[in-house]
Design a protein around this motif. Structure first.
Motif, PDB file in Angstrom:
ATOM      1  N   GLY A 170      11.309   0.268  -9.105  1.00 27.47           N
ATOM      2  CA  GLY A 170      12.567   0.532  -8.258  1.00 27.47           C
ATOM      3  C   GLY A 170      12.405   1.180  -7.055  1.00 27.47           C
ATOM      4  O   GLY A 170      11.434   1.912  -6.657  1.00 27.47           O
ATOM      5  N   TYR A 171      13.565   1.251  -6.259  1.00 20.83           N
ATOM      6  CA  TYR A 171      13.613   1.925  -4.797  1.00 20.83           C
ATOM      7  C   TYR A 171      13.365   3.288  -4.940  1.00 20.83           C
ATOM      8  O   TYR A 171      12.767   3.751  -4.158  1.00 20.83           O
ATOM      9  N   VAL A 172      14.000   4.058  -5.957  1.00 23.70           N
ATOM     10  CA  VAL A 172      13.940   5.453  -5.811  1.00 23.70           C
ATOM     11  C   VAL A 172      12.571   5.777  -6.078  1.00 23.70           C
ATOM     12  O   VAL A 172      11.928   6.646  -5.612  1.00 23.70           O
ATOM     13  N   SER A 173      11.647   5.241  -7.080  1.00 23.04           N
ATOM     14  CA  SER A 173      10.268   5.580  -7.448  1.00 23.04           C
ATOM     15  C   SER A 173       9.637   5.511  -6.182  1.00 23.04           C
ATOM     16  O   SER A 173       8.544   5.940  -5.823  1.00 23.04           O
ATOM     17  N   SER A 174       9.708   4.340  -5.418  1.00 22.80           N
ATOM     18  CA  SER A 174       9.175   4.149  -4.025  1.00 22.80           C
ATOM     19  C   SER A 174       8.905   5.382  -3.272  1.00 22.80           C
ATOM     20  O   SER A 174       8.143   5.504  -2.253  1.00 22.80           O
ATOM     21  N   HIS A 175       9.956   6.324  -3.249  1.00 24.40           N
ATOM     22  CA  HIS A 175       9.838   7.472  -2.361  1.00 24.40           C
ATOM     23  C   HIS A 175       9.442   8.428  -3.242  1.00 24.40           C
ATOM     24  O   HIS A 175       8.453   9.150  -2.618  1.00 24.40           O
ATOM     25  N   THR A 176       9.712   8.872  -4.518  1.00 30.82           N
ATOM     26  CA  THR A 176       8.902   9.880  -5.248  1.00 30.82           C
ATOM     27  C   THR A 176       7.734   9.609  -5.484  1.00 30.82           C
ATOM     28  O   THR A 176       6.878  10.554  -5.649  1.00 30.82           O
ATOM     29  N   MET A 177       7.129   8.253  -5.434  1.00 27.55           N
ATOM     30  CA  MET A 177       5.724   8.029  -5.662  1.00 27.55           C
ATOM     31  C   MET A 177       5.160   7.479  -4.381  1.00 27.55           C
ATOM     32  O   MET A 177       4.056   6.630  -4.403  1.00 27.55           O
ATOM     33  N   TYR A 178       5.526   7.666  -3.328  1.00 25.20           N
ATOM     34  CA  TYR A 178       5.225   7.058  -2.162  1.00 25.20           C
ATOM     35  C   TYR A 178       3.683   7.132  -1.524  1.00 25.20           C
ATOM     36  O   TYR A 178       3.223   6.166  -1.366  1.00 25.20           O
ATOM     37  N   PRO A 179       3.045   8.121  -1.951  1.00 31.23           N
ATOM     38  CA  PRO A 179       1.650   8.421  -1.678  1.00 31.23           C
ATOM     39  C   PRO A 179       0.781   7.252  -2.364  1.00 31.23           C
ATOM     40  O   PRO A 179      -0.443   7.109  -1.922  1.00 31.23           O
ATOM     41  N   ILE A 180       1.223   6.978  -3.786  1.00 33.55           N
ATOM     42  CA  ILE A 180       0.340   6.003  -4.394  1.00 33.55           C
ATOM     43  C   ILE A 180       0.782   4.750  -4.349  1.00 33.55           C
ATOM     44  O   ILE A 180       0.242   3.814  -4.822  1.00 33.55           O
ATOM     45  N   ASP A 181       1.988   4.338  -3.639  1.00 33.71           N
ATOM     46  CA  ASP A 181       2.586   3.090  -3.526  1.00 33.71           C
ATOM     47  C   ASP A 181       1.368   2.137  -2.628  1.00 33.71           C
ATOM     48  O   ASP A 181       0.775   2.574  -1.805  1.00 33.71           O
ATOM     49  N   ILE A 182       1.323   1.193  -2.902  1.00 36.17           N
ATOM     50  CA  ILE A 182       0.409  -0.028  -2.203  1.00 36.17           C
ATOM     51  C   ILE A 182       1.411  -1.187  -1.663  1.00 36.17           C
ATOM     52  O   ILE A 182       2.289  -1.825  -2.371  1.00 36.17           O
ATOM     53  N   PHE A 183       0.729  -1.833  -1.023  1.00 35.73           N
ATOM     54  CA  PHE A 183       1.359  -3.034  -0.235  1.00 35.73           C
ATOM     55  C   PHE A 183       2.908  -2.958   0.237  1.00 35.73           C
ATOM     56  O   PHE A 183       3.879  -3.404  -0.347  1.00 35.73           O
ATOM     57  N   ARG A 184       3.169  -2.086   1.232  1.00 35.66           N
ATOM     58  CA  ARG A 184       4.309  -1.517   1.498  1.00 35.66           C
ATOM     59  C   ARG A 184       5.083  -2.570   2.433  1.00 35.66           C
ATOM     60  O   ARG A 184       5.041  -2.273   3.562  1.00 35.66           O
ATOM     61  N   ASN A 185       5.361  -3.561   1.938  1.00 33.57           N
ATOM     62  CA  ASN A 185       5.657  -4.802   2.933  1.00 33.57           C
ATOM     63  C   ASN A 185       7.187  -4.368   3.807  1.00 33.57           C
ATOM     64  O   ASN A 185       7.141  -4.855   4.854  1.00 33.57           O
ATOM     65  N   TYR A 186       7.720  -3.548   3.135  1.00 35.73           N
ATOM     66  CA  TYR A 186       9.175  -3.118   3.673  1.00 35.73           C
ATOM     67  C   TYR A 186       8.921  -2.467   4.835  1.00 35.73           C
ATOM     68  O   TYR A 186       9.792  -2.461   5.790  1.00 35.73           O
ATOM     69  N   GLU A 187       7.658  -1.851   4.928  1.00 35.47           N
ATOM     70  CA  GLU A 187       7.524  -0.953   6.289  1.00 35.47           C
ATOM     71  C   GLU A 187       7.140  -1.887   7.387  1.00 35.47           C
ATOM     72  O   GLU A 187       6.900  -1.215   8.677  1.00 35.47           O
ATOM     73  N   LYS A 188       6.634  -3.089   7.096  1.00 35.85           N
ATOM     74  CA  LYS A 188       5.955  -3.910   8.156  1.00 35.85           C
ATOM     75  C   LYS A 188       6.665  -5.230   8.577  1.00 35.85           C
ATOM     76  O   LYS A 188       6.567  -5.910   9.351  1.00 35.85           O
ATOM     77  N   MET A 189       7.789  -5.625   7.885  1.00 34.92           N
ATOM     78  CA  MET A 189       8.413  -6.841   7.902  1.00 34.92           C
ATOM     79  C   MET A 189       8.762  -6.841   9.346  1.00 34.92           C
ATOM     80  O   MET A 189       9.125  -8.108  10.041  1.00 34.92           O
ATOM     81  N   HIS A 190       9.399  -5.834   9.933  1.00 33.20           N
ATOM     82  CA  HIS A 190       9.959  -5.820  11.295  1.00 33.20           C
ATOM     83  C   HIS A 190       9.149  -6.001  12.376  1.00 33.20           C
ATOM     84  O   HIS A 190       9.458  -6.451  13.753  1.00 33.20           O
ATOM     85  N   LYS A 191       7.834  -6.122  12.205  1.00 33.15           N
ATOM     86  CA  LYS A 191       6.897  -6.330  13.242  1.00 33.15           C
ATOM     87  C   LYS A 191       6.430  -7.567  13.351  1.00 33.15           C
ATOM     88  O   LYS A 191       5.737  -7.971  14.218  1.00 33.15           O
TER      89      LYS A 191
END
Length: 258
Positions: A170-191
């Motif tokens: 879920g969304y909240v965990s992607s912030h608390t576990m940000y350093p180990i998250d992979i394939f962060r597509n949400y950061e790239k779509m606007h490009k």
């Protein structure tokens, strides 16, 4: 912890070498080598019909827990249904690459698609290439599309994930576990500076459909989506996916005129 995430994220099939005999005998098989000399196989299929995809090349990135040998029926059907050429490459550490000591990872997936891209653009006008990713394959697909700008014709995402952690926890965990998250597509779509089409099952419990909706909302050039009622992650019918893909292809400028 990061290594644990990678281990869970990349359950490459562990089949015996003889399971890939059909793949090795395919006349369309080509061998690629990454920048580090890692060998990866790929299949380059020619179209068998005239339809909306004529003139285009689909650079296909497969989902998880499958590999190039296992999804041959899918890409055969994909080439037949669209009339496009299909270039389906393997990830480092999957199928025949595994027997050369390849180890799957997020960065290995990025190296793999970069290698496939370089092979294609030496032979095909980038404006005729559509990048197509399914499930975890949307990670390398989105990463490539975000880097090449408007050089490609379009992006097609099937059951895309916002990121590995967001899909699983879920969304909240992607912030608390940000350093180990992979394939962060949400950061790239606007490009991504070309049309983006997304197909997603609305009852998907593996990669929730809300993630697909959020990614489409972030795309600068969205194509009307295909949200499939009563379908999940692995049961979307080829016919429905291919019909939507053909509608997307038909909306693009003719590949022969680009």
């Amino acid at each position: 912890m990061g290594g644990l995430v990678s281990a869970i994220a990349f359950p490459a099939p562990k089949l015996a070498r003889q399971a890939y005999e059909k793949l090795e005998k395919r006349p369309e098989l080509v061998w690629l080598a990454t920048q580090f000399g890692e060998p990866i196989p790929a299949l380059y299929l020619e179209p068998t019909a005239i339809s909306p995809g004529a003139g285009y090349v689909l650079l296909y990135s497969h989902g998880n827990a499958e590999d190039l040998g296992l999804h041959m029926p899918f890409i055969d059907a994909l080439a037949k249904a669209t009339g496009a050429r299909v270039f389906s490459y393997e990830y480092i550490g999957y199928s025949l690459s595994r027997f050369s000591g390849g180890v799957p990872s997020e960065e290995a997936c990025y190296r793999s698609i970069e290698t496939a891209w370089n092979y294609l653009v030496d032979r095909v006008d980038p404006a005729k290439i559509i990048v197509y990713g399914r499930s975890i394959g949307t990670g390398p697909t989105v990463d490539l599309a975000a880097r090449v700008g408007d050089a490609i014709a379009g992006v097609f995402l099937q059951s895309p994930l916002e990121s590995a952690i967001r899909a699983a926890l879920g969304y909240v965990s992607s912030h608390t576990m940000y350093p180990i998250d992979i394939f962060r597509n949400y950061e790239k779509m606007h490009k991504i500076q070309c049309p983006v089409a997304i197909c997603h099952g609305m009852t998907d419990v593996v990669v929730p459909c809300d993630g697909g909706k959020n990614l489409l909302a972030a795309a600068p050039h969205p194509f009307p989506p295909c949200w499939l009622d009563n379908y999940g992650h692995n049961d979307m019918p080829y016919s429905k996916v291919f019909a939507y893909l053909n509608a997307f292809l038909a909306s693009l400028p003719s590949a022969s005129s680009r």
